[in-house]
Scaffold this active site. Structure first.
Site, PDB file in Angstrom:
ATOM      1  N   LYS A 120      34.658  47.192  31.283  1.00 17.54           N
ATOM      2  CA  LYS A 120      35.044  46.647  32.590  1.00 17.54           C
ATOM      3  C   LYS A 120      36.351  45.871  32.487  1.00 17.54           C
ATOM      4  O   LYS A 120      37.262  46.055  33.305  1.00 17.54           O
ATOM      5  CB  LYS A 120      33.942  45.739  33.138  1.00 17.54           C
ATOM      6  CG  LYS A 120      34.226  45.212  34.545  1.00 17.54           C
ATOM      7  CD  LYS A 120      33.208  44.173  34.982  1.00 17.54           C
ATOM      8  CE  LYS A 120      33.456  42.843  34.312  1.00 17.54           C
ATOM      9  NZ  LYS A 120      32.565  41.764  34.810  1.00 17.54           N
ATOM     10  N   ASP A 138      32.116  46.164  38.621  1.00 15.90           N
ATOM     11  CA  ASP A 138      31.398  44.911  38.400  1.00 15.90           C
ATOM     12  C   ASP A 138      30.215  44.857  39.364  1.00 15.90           C
ATOM     13  O   ASP A 138      29.871  45.866  39.988  1.00 15.90           O
ATOM     14  CB  ASP A 138      32.333  43.715  38.579  1.00 15.90           C
ATOM     15  CG  ASP A 138      32.860  43.596  40.008  1.00 15.90           C
ATOM     16  OD1 ASP A 138      32.491  44.422  40.873  1.00 15.90           O
ATOM     17  OD2 ASP A 138      33.637  42.657  40.264  1.00 15.90           O
TER      18      ASP A 138
END
Length: 208
Positions: A120, A138
């Site tokens: 991420k 996310d």
């Protein structure tokens, strides 16, 4: 959700927010990397509060190393997981200096080799700093994608893979920022603001 509806949704976001930006406050590549590393399981608001003081003292790999783990902990102790984050940041600063001449790597493999930098974080850095068409997933992006039926999946990797597949190239650079903003302010975890939602008519959420 069909292709036409997805395109309409992304077009609406583009018209409303043609140049979306992260809420994280930074003035250099290294500051953004640290901010994203600190943001894990924390809010951008809290990260900005921490970094406002930290970056006045140390905002380069050299200065972070001079602080040391103990000194760094003093500045970030108000944030979650600060012990492991401080260790990762110190190690990352050392690697950036010794291996990358103080620069942030511009590819996924090298980014993810840095302590505390997962997929991420790497996606966010590649997207914001290097304008790569990556889509970081996310909690906000995951919720908005699933709730609207834009791209569904049981975990972030599945959702990321689907988003990369269904989002037209022209929109890929902005999707993460759009969905994060939407998830923070409109399509929130609890008090959903459907009455002021930009994509209400196109959303496929059954309980809207």
């Amino acid at each position: 959700m069909n292709k036409e509806k997805r395109y309409k949704i992304l077009s609406l976001f583009f018209m409303k927010y043609p140049e979306p930006k992260t809420d994280l406050v930074f003035t250099s590549d290294f500051e953004l990397l640290l901010s994203v590393m600190l943001s894990a399981q924390s809010t951008d608001l809290m990260v900005n509060k921490i970094t406002k003081k930290l970056f006045q003292i140390a905002n380069t790999p050299e200065k972070i190393l001079l602080l040391g783990t103990k000194g760094l902990k003093h500045y970030i102790k108000g944030i979650g997981l600060y012990n492991i984050k401080s260790s990762n940041i110190i190690e990352t600063a050392f690697l950036l200096l010794t291996k990358y001449n103080g620069n942030i790597p511009n590819n996924r493999i090298e980014l993810e080799s840095l302590p505390g930098v997962g997929r991420k974080t790497a996606n966010i850095i590649l997207n914001i700093l290097f304008k790569k068409k990556t889509i970081a997933v996310d909690t906000h992006v995951f919720r908005v994608s699933n709730r609207t039926n834009f791209a569904t999946g049981k975990n972030v990797k599945v959702v990321e893979k689907k988003l990369i597949k269904v989002v037209p190239n022209v929109f890929k650079l902005f999707v993460h920022s759009w969905f994060v903003w939407h998830g923070k302010h409109i399509c929130t975890a609890r008090k959903i603001k459907c009455h002021i939602c930009l994509i209400f008519e196109l959303c496929e959420f059954k309980n809207k």
